[in-house]
Design a protein around this motif. Structure first.
Motif, PDB file in Angstrom:
ATOM      1  N   CYS A  44       0.818  -1.221   0.000  1.00  0.00           N
ATOM      2  CA  CYS A  44       0.000   0.000   0.000  1.00  0.00           C
ATOM      3  C   CYS A  44       0.851   1.270   0.000  1.00  0.00           C
ATOM      4  O   CYS A  44       0.343   2.343  -0.316  1.00  0.00           O
ATOM      5  N   ARG A  49      -4.095   5.472  -1.713  1.00  0.00           N
ATOM      6  CA  ARG A  49      -5.536   5.666  -1.874  1.00  0.00           C
ATOM      7  C   ARG A  49      -5.814   6.687  -2.985  1.00  0.00           C
ATOM      8  O   ARG A  49      -6.716   6.487  -3.804  1.00  0.00           O
ATOM      9  N   GLY A  63      -6.854   1.188   1.631  1.00  0.00           N
ATOM     10  CA  GLY A  63      -6.301  -0.041   1.074  1.00  0.00           C
ATOM     11  C   GLY A  63      -6.231  -1.117   2.128  1.00  0.00           C
ATOM     12  O   GLY A  63      -5.981  -0.845   3.300  1.00  0.00           O
ATOM     13  N   CYS A  75      -2.253  -5.100  -2.145  1.00  0.00           N
ATOM     14  CA  CYS A  75      -2.998  -3.970  -1.599  1.00  0.00           C
ATOM     15  C   CYS A  75      -4.258  -3.829  -2.452  1.00  0.00           C
ATOM     16  O   CYS A  75      -4.182  -3.686  -3.668  1.00  0.00           O
ATOM     17  N   TYR A  77      -8.109  -2.067  -3.096  1.00  0.00           N
ATOM     18  CA  TYR A  77      -8.997  -0.924  -2.892  1.00  0.00           C
ATOM     19  C   TYR A  77     -10.351  -1.198  -3.526  1.00  0.00           C
ATOM     20  O   TYR A  77     -10.415  -1.720  -4.649  1.00  0.00           O
TER      21      TYR A  77
END
Length: 170
Positions: A44, A49, A63, A75, A77
């Motif tokens: 991440c 993000r 994440g 990671c 999302y």
């Protein structure tokens, strides 16, 4: 083929993060020593993000870091709130001796792979741009966009390439 074995594991990790799991990882976050020797890493840090939101075009939750094996970290999302079930962006970084085969394995596994040039490292993507893979001699980087597809696959590949460049450099 390594990706044929690892892709189901990645998909399991992606599915597990969508099932309400709030714990990111059962493994402790790595130390600088583990980064030097291979092993799980905090992916991440490479796909932030804001990167994920720019790529998906919608706000996301934070994440979620997952480790399936000592040699890979993902990671993940998802949009916040989830607008279309299954929409997500997942970056996986692989470490270890096998990473030099990643692009060749993807060419065998995905028949529509096209090379991505100009990044300074071997990279390839699917024709629709939703799967991207790259490698150097110590790490491999793969990004999968699920459900949504990039509007401009070439521009998206350059955007993902910038994220993978950081991940490959460690």
């Amino acid at each position: 083929m390594r990706t044929a074995r690892l892709l189901p594991l990645l998909l399991i990790a992606v599915a597990a993060t969508g099932c309400g799991s709030s714990s990111g990882s059962a493994m402790p976050l790595p130390t600088d020593a583990s980064l030097a020797s291979g092993g799980p890493i905090d992916v991440c840090q490479y796909l932030t993000r804001s990167d994920a939101e720019a790529m998906l075009g919608v706000p996301t939750g934070p994440g979620k870091l997952e480790h399936i094996l000592d040699t890979d970290s993902t990671c993940d999302y998802v949009p916040d709130p989830a607008t279309v079930l299954g929409t997500r962006l997942a970056l996986t970084v692989y470490t270890g001796d096998f990473v030099g085969q990643t692009v060749d394995d993807f060419k065998k596994d995905y028949k529509d792979m096209v090379p991505v040039d100009g990044l300074g490292f071997p990279a390839t993507r699917t024709a629709d741009g939703a799967v991207f893979a790259s490698q150097n001699d110590k790490r491999a980087c793969m990004l999968i966009m699920s459900v949504k597809k990039p509007a401009d696959p070439d521009a998206f590949a350059k955007q993902v390439g910038a994220v993978c460049k950081k991940a490959l450099a460690g």
